[in-house]
Scaffold this active site. Structure first.
Site, PDB file in Angstrom:
ATOM      1  N   CYS A   4       0.823  -1.191   0.000  1.00 29.59           N
ATOM      2  CA  CYS A   4       0.000   0.000   0.000  1.00 29.59           C
ATOM      3  C   CYS A   4       0.860   1.244   0.000  1.00 29.59           C
ATOM      4  O   CYS A   4       2.069   1.157  -0.113  1.00 29.59           O
ATOM      5  CB  CYS A   4      -0.858  -0.009   1.248  1.00 29.59           C
ATOM      6  SG  CYS A   4       0.109  -0.480   2.655  1.00 29.59           S
ATOM      7  N   ARG A  29      -0.162   2.312  -5.710  1.00 26.37           N
ATOM      8  CA  ARG A  29       0.232   1.200  -4.838  1.00 26.37           C
ATOM      9  C   ARG A  29      -0.949   0.346  -4.403  1.00 26.37           C
ATOM     10  O   ARG A  29      -0.761  -0.657  -3.720  1.00 26.37           O
ATOM     11  CB  ARG A  29       0.919   1.755  -3.585  1.00 26.37           C
ATOM     12  CG  ARG A  29       2.294   2.300  -3.873  1.00 26.37           C
ATOM     13  CD  ARG A  29       2.852   3.041  -2.695  1.00 26.37           C
ATOM     14  NE  ARG A  29       4.258   3.260  -2.903  1.00 26.37           N
ATOM     15  CZ  ARG A  29       5.228   2.526  -2.373  1.00 26.37           C
ATOM     16  NH1 ARG A  29       4.949   1.521  -1.569  1.00 26.37           N
ATOM     17  NH2 ARG A  29       6.486   2.792  -2.629  1.00 26.37           N
ATOM     18  N   TRP A  76      -3.763  -2.202  -0.920  1.00 29.15           N
ATOM     19  CA  TRP A  76      -3.940  -3.312  -1.850  1.00 29.15           C
ATOM     20  C   TRP A  76      -3.887  -4.580  -1.000  1.00 29.15           C
ATOM     21  O   TRP A  76      -2.881  -4.870  -0.363  1.00 29.15           O
ATOM     22  CB  TRP A  76      -2.820  -3.334  -2.887  1.00 29.15           C
ATOM     23  CG  TRP A  76      -2.989  -4.395  -3.933  1.00 29.15           C
ATOM     24  CD1 TRP A  76      -3.775  -4.333  -5.044  1.00 29.15           C
ATOM     25  CD2 TRP A  76      -2.346  -5.673  -3.980  1.00 29.15           C
ATOM     26  NE1 TRP A  76      -3.661  -5.486  -5.777  1.00 29.15           N
ATOM     27  CE2 TRP A  76      -2.793  -6.323  -5.149  1.00 29.15           C
ATOM     28  CE3 TRP A  76      -1.431  -6.328  -3.154  1.00 29.15           C
ATOM     29  CZ2 TRP A  76      -2.367  -7.598  -5.517  1.00 29.15           C
ATOM     30  CZ3 TRP A  76      -0.994  -7.598  -3.522  1.00 29.15           C
ATOM     31  CH2 TRP A  76      -1.463  -8.218  -4.687  1.00 29.15           C
ATOM     32  N   ASN A 100       2.731  -0.229   5.579  1.00 23.28           N
ATOM     33  CA  ASN A 100       3.025  -0.825   4.276  1.00 23.28           C
ATOM     34  C   ASN A 100       4.022  -1.948   4.522  1.00 23.28           C
ATOM     35  O   ASN A 100       5.090  -1.703   5.073  1.00 23.28           O
ATOM     36  CB  ASN A 100       3.638   0.233   3.345  1.00 23.28           C
ATOM     37  CG  ASN A 100       4.236  -0.378   2.090  1.00 23.28           C
ATOM     38  OD1 ASN A 100       3.772  -1.401   1.611  1.00 23.28           O
ATOM     39  ND2 ASN A 100       5.261   0.254   1.557  1.00 23.28           N
ATOM     40  N   GLY A 101       3.674  -3.171   4.142  1.00 23.13           N
ATOM     41  CA  GLY A 101       4.602  -4.296   4.326  1.00 23.13           C
ATOM     42  C   GLY A 101       3.884  -5.508   4.860  1.00 23.13           C
ATOM     43  O   GLY A 101       2.689  -5.689   4.626  1.00 23.13           O
ATOM     44  N   GLU A 475       3.930 -10.138 -23.970  1.00 21.90           N
ATOM     45  CA  GLU A 475       3.509  -8.820 -23.478  1.00 21.90           C
ATOM     46  C   GLU A 475       2.084  -8.514 -23.954  1.00 21.90           C
ATOM     47  O   GLU A 475       1.259  -7.997 -23.194  1.00 21.90           O
ATOM     48  CB  GLU A 475       4.513  -7.761 -23.966  1.00 21.90           C
ATOM     49  CG  GLU A 475       4.077  -6.311 -23.830  1.00 21.90           C
ATOM     50  CD  GLU A 475       3.750  -5.874 -22.417  1.00 21.90           C
ATOM     51  OE1 GLU A 475       4.006  -6.628 -21.464  1.00 21.90           O
ATOM     52  OE2 GLU A 475       3.194  -4.771 -22.266  1.00 21.90           O
ATOM     53  N   LYS A 479      -1.065  -7.835 -21.496  1.00 18.61           N
ATOM     54  CA  LYS A 479      -1.904  -6.631 -21.595  1.00 18.61           C
ATOM     55  C   LYS A 479      -3.378  -7.037 -21.640  1.00 18.61           C
ATOM     56  O   LYS A 479      -4.207  -6.473 -20.952  1.00 18.61           O
ATOM     57  CB  LYS A 479      -1.560  -5.895 -22.880  1.00 18.61           C
ATOM     58  CG  LYS A 479      -0.966  -4.582 -23.030  1.00 18.61           C
ATOM     59  CD  LYS A 479      -0.316  -3.749 -22.052  1.00 18.61           C
ATOM     60  CE  LYS A 479       0.114  -4.245 -20.739  1.00 18.61           C
ATOM     61  NZ  LYS A 479       1.465  -4.041 -20.379  1.00 18.61           N
ATOM     62  N   GLU A 482      -4.673  -8.642 -18.204  1.00 22.91           N
ATOM     63  CA  GLU A 482      -4.780  -7.811 -16.995  1.00 22.91           C
ATOM     64  C   GLU A 482      -5.902  -6.781 -17.065  1.00 22.91           C
ATOM     65  O   GLU A 482      -6.453  -6.411 -16.042  1.00 22.91           O
ATOM     66  CB  GLU A 482      -3.445  -7.172 -16.615  1.00 22.91           C
ATOM     67  CG  GLU A 482      -2.979  -6.033 -17.463  1.00 22.91           C
ATOM     68  CD  GLU A 482      -1.670  -5.416 -16.974  1.00 22.91           C
ATOM     69  OE1 GLU A 482      -1.445  -5.341 -15.754  1.00 22.91           O
ATOM     70  OE2 GLU A 482      -0.868  -4.996 -17.830  1.00 22.91           O
ATOM     71  N   HIS A 498       4.016 -28.411 -29.795  1.00 23.10           N
ATOM     72  CA  HIS A 498       4.492 -29.232 -28.674  1.00 23.10           C
ATOM     73  C   HIS A 498       3.461 -29.296 -27.548  1.00 23.10           C
ATOM     74  O   HIS A 498       3.817 -29.588 -26.415  1.00 23.10           O
ATOM     75  CB  HIS A 498       5.841 -28.706 -28.184  1.00 23.10           C
ATOM     76  CG  HIS A 498       6.890 -28.772 -29.247  1.00 23.10           C
ATOM     77  ND1 HIS A 498       7.507 -29.940 -29.607  1.00 23.10           N
ATOM     78  CD2 HIS A 498       7.366 -27.823 -30.093  1.00 23.10           C
ATOM     79  CE1 HIS A 498       8.356 -29.705 -30.608  1.00 23.10           C
ATOM     80  NE2 HIS A 498       8.281 -28.417 -30.921  1.00 23.10           N
ATOM     81  N   LYS A 604      -0.561  -0.639  -9.373  1.00 20.05           N
ATOM     82  CA  LYS A 604       0.454  -0.214 -10.332  1.00 20.05           C
ATOM     83  C   LYS A 604       1.841  -0.678  -9.900  1.00 20.05           C
ATOM     84  O   LYS A 604       2.664  -1.063 -10.714  1.00 20.05           O
ATOM     85  CB  LYS A 604       0.405   1.314 -10.451  1.00 20.05           C
ATOM     86  CG  LYS A 604       1.418   1.907 -11.414  1.00 20.05           C
ATOM     87  CD  LYS A 604       1.042   1.610 -12.836  1.00 20.05           C
ATOM     88  CE  LYS A 604       2.063   2.123 -13.841  1.00 20.05           C
ATOM     89  NZ  LYS A 604       1.995   1.357 -15.101  1.00 20.05           N
TER      90      LYS A 604
HETATM   91  O1  M6R Z   1       7.198  -1.066 -11.843  1.00 18.56           O
HETATM   92  P1  M6R Z   1       7.707  -2.317 -12.484  1.00 18.56           P
HETATM   93  O2  M6R Z   1       8.128  -2.142 -13.884  1.00 18.56           O
HETATM   94  O3  M6R Z   1       8.791  -2.981 -11.663  1.00 18.56           O
HETATM   95  O4  M6R Z   1       6.468  -3.308 -12.475  1.00 18.56           O
HETATM   96  C1  M6R Z   1       6.591  -4.614 -12.942  1.00 18.56           C
HETATM   97  C2  M6R Z   1       5.239  -5.231 -13.173  1.00 18.56           C
HETATM   98  O5  M6R Z   1       4.505  -5.254 -11.972  1.00 18.56           O
HETATM   99  C3  M6R Z   1       4.430  -4.471 -14.231  1.00 18.56           C
HETATM  100  O6  M6R Z   1       5.121  -4.388 -15.438  1.00 18.56           O
HETATM  101  C4  M6R Z   1       3.082  -5.181 -14.474  1.00 18.56           C
HETATM  102  O7  M6R Z   1       3.290  -6.428 -15.050  1.00 18.56           O
HETATM  103  C5  M6R Z   1       2.192  -4.286 -15.345  1.00 18.56           C
HETATM  104  N1  M6R Z   1       0.912  -4.131 -14.724  1.00 18.56           N
HETATM  105  C6  M6R Z   1       1.985  -4.819 -16.710  1.00 18.56           C
HETATM  106  O8  M6R Z   1       1.194  -3.989 -17.492  1.00 18.56           O
END
Ligand code: M6R
Length: 609
Positions: A4, A29, A76, A100-101, A475, A479, A482, A498, A604
């Site tokens: 968080c 966060r 979170w 946080n932690g 990737e 995208k 998520e 395979h 994020k």
């Molecule tokens: O801040 P970071 O680049 O270290 O974050 C890594 C991942 O958490 C981040 O790329 C995540 O996979 C994204 N939500 C993807 O869109």
């Protein structure tokens, strides 16, 4: 367990607006719930709300609080459902806490405190902290001594803000594992999980070290290190921007950020001062390179592996950060490790960095937040220069990471003698045209909408590609899953036979990346194998390939770039092919009515392991 953002403030009049401003900038966060506590007229007043911060603001409008000292939190949840009861601050009659932690020994502490007669209202690990402090105060400790003593009994990672009932002259803050910045304002002091949260209040920031315990009052901060020695942590001028983050004319931050890419890439490839950024490492001395990152940042690293090996003759391992430490991989004496992170706060990546440092590696980081924990822990810092990325799905940070990596690869190739000056120049010329081709790819709306209709009602999708297009396919799948909640998997096209081809039927869309490169023919035959089994192909390729097909995909997306130096194809194409993947994911998610900026269950920045 929680991750968080936390904020705390003390000033001469009223802190609620500052606390909310700080939380707004920490929502990356987590946004499962938010809450704040202010101490006023000898009592602590708390307001909490489930979901986004705007819900807390509404609650405060209906039921305002006042006070010149307070703490606040955005959550979170991983342990304890997102609910008001589990939202922070946690409290008892005497103490209120934001955290946080993770407190690893909370079950043991909770059992002892329950035996003492404390009752718990939440399922969180955090709630042991206010009760433990209150228990110590009851046995004769002063508030600050009780807080310090309590932290000695906590195991795990924490950044804590601690507010005491009836105490309006100071609050306490401490950290171990989780980051905590102190803001030094004009007759006002602040704490926050990072300097970005403090930017509207002050640019003067110091950082607590692991084990530090701070007493924060209106006119300053007293810090003791883990041995109890009084220390001064240097105050730095933060470069975090105080600008508020606005969507402008765009409906969502993700869409805005997708459209910012041509400008960002232009800045990286075509503005002379940026071109030079931090490429002065002794690349020729490195025996190998480990690239470590999570999620999208890791896929950028996987693409760069192809580049480093081809253009700079440098052997590269790429690991996801959460596994790197546990692989017990023998690292070379003259090895370098590159950590890629948009936020610079990802806990797994930071822990992996510490592991690599212990193994004597040169630590390089590629971050979008220059004052982040990962940047501060590195020997060399390279900035991605993407500007703040607000949408949870990474878009512009990804292509900005690729841009920085492409520059790095060219510098490494020249330094290591694997790239002639002539070839390096040809690569740079091709890269200088990337902003223009990316810009053109942003106007594919009609084709994207048609392709999104194919995906819209699917349960699952595959993304395939070869070479650099394999990590790019992964990737694209990340995208889509998520933000649209459609299950998606990225595969090397050659792997289909395979096993995964068993999934193919008329209900399975397969998004195929087939740029006109040396692997295109092989990719096209893999695509035909899918087509022959009734799979619905969404083919992303150039116009010439698409017009010469001897089969009919369910949808096509045409992107094109004429290269003068064909050997630059694998360097240039990932920028171009990223765009339809990003647009396809966002369009599909919007068609499904999803919140593309704040997808469910995500944050994020992932600040716990
Ligand atoms: O801040 P970071 O680049 O270290 O974050 C890594 C991942 O958490 C981040 O790329 C995540 O996979 C994204 N939500 C993807 O869109």
């Amino acid at each position: 367990m929680i991750m968080c953002g936390i904020v705390g403030a003390i000033n001469g009049s009223r802190v609620v607006n500052e606390l909310l401003d700080g939380l707004k900038r920490l929502e990356y966060r987590g946004y499962d719930s938010a809450g704040l506590a202010v101490s006023h007229n000898n009592s602590i007043l708390i307001r909490k709300a489930e979901g986004a911060l705007s819900n807390l603001e509404t609650k405060l409008d209906l039921s305002p609080v006042e006070g010149r000292i307070g703490i606040a939190h955005t959550r979170w949840a991983t342990h304890g459902e997102p609910s008001i009861a589990n939202a922070h601050p946690h409290r008892n009659d005497r103490v209120s806490v934001v955290h946080n932690g993770i407190i690893e020994n909370y079950e043991e502490l909770r059992a002892c405190l329950e035996a003492e007669g404390f009752t718990f209202q939440s399922q969180t690990d955090t709630e042991v902290v206010p009760h433990l402090i209150a228990s110590l105060m009851a046995s004769g400790f002063s508030p600050e001594a009780a807080a310090l003593e309590a932290t000695k009994r906590l195991q795990g990672a924490y950044a804590l803000g601690i507010l005491f009932e009836g105490e309006e002259e100071f609050f306490c803050a401490t950290r171990k594992g989780s980051p905590l910045a102190i803001g030094h304002g004009e007759e006002a002091m602040f704490i926050a999980s990072d300097a970005i949260a403090l930017a509207p209040m002050t640019q003067r920031v110091s950082y607590l070290e692991n084990g530090d315990f701070a007493i924060v009052s209106q006119n300053g901060v007293c810090v003791r290190d883990e041995n109890g020695t009084a220390v001064e942590r240097p105050v730095e001028q933060s470069r975090a921007s105080a600008e508020s983050h606005e969507k402008g004319s765009y409906s969502h931050f993700m869409i805005k950020e997708i459209h910012e890419q041509p400008d960002i890439l232009n800045h990286v490839f075509n503005v002379p001062v940026q071109k030079k950024q931090n490429c002065n490492m002794a690349y020729e001395d490195f025996e190998s390179l480990s690239i470590v990152a999570c999620g999208t940042s890791c896929y950028a690293g996987q693409i760069a592996r192809y580049w480093f090996e081809r253009y700079a003759g440098l052997r590269v391992d790429v690991d996801i950060a959460s596994e790197y430490r546990y692989r017990h991989s023998p690292l070379p004496q003259k090895g370098a490790a590159l950590f890629i992170s948009q936020s610079g706060e990802t806990a797994d990546t930071l822990a992996a960095l510490e592991h690599a440092r212990l193994q004597g590696q040169t630590i390089i980081s590629l971050v979008n937040v220059p004052e982040s924990s990962i940047a501060r822990a590195s020997d060399h810092v390279i900035q991605t220069l993407a500007g703040p990325e607000i949408g949870v799905a990474s878009t512009k940070a990804f292509t900005a990471q690729l841009a920085a990596l492409a520059r790095l690869v060219i510098a490494a190739g020249i330094a290591r003698g694997t790239l002639s000056i002539r070839d390096a120049r040809a690569l740079k010329v091709e890269l200088s045209r990337v902003p223009e081709i990316v810009s053109a790819a942003l106007s594919l709306n009609g084709q994207i909408r048609a392709a999104a209709s194919v995906l819209q009602n699917s349960q699952s999708a595959l993304f395939i590609g070869r070479g650099v297009n394999w990590p790019l396919a992964c990737e694209g799948a990340l995208k889509l899953k998520e933000i649209s909640y459609i299950h998606a998997e990225g595969l090397g096209a050659g792997e289909l036979k395979h096993g995964p081809i068993a999934l193919v039927d008329g209900n399975l869309p397969v998004v195929a990346l087939a740029p006109p490169d040396e692997l295109q023919e092989k990719t096209l035959s893999n695509i035909k194998e899918v087509q022959a089994r009734g799979g619905q192909i969404i083919l992303i390729s150039d116009e010439r390939t698409l017009s010469g097909l001897d089969f009919e995909p369910a949808a096509t997306i045409a992107v094109s770039a004429e290269l003068d130096a064909p050997f630059a194809s694998d360097l240039v194409m990932p920028f171009l092919y990223s765009i339809p993947l990003q647009l396809l994911a966002s369009e599909t998610a919007l068609k499904r009515g999803c919140d593309i900026d704040k997808p469910r269950n995500l944050a994020k920045s992932v600040t716990v392991e």
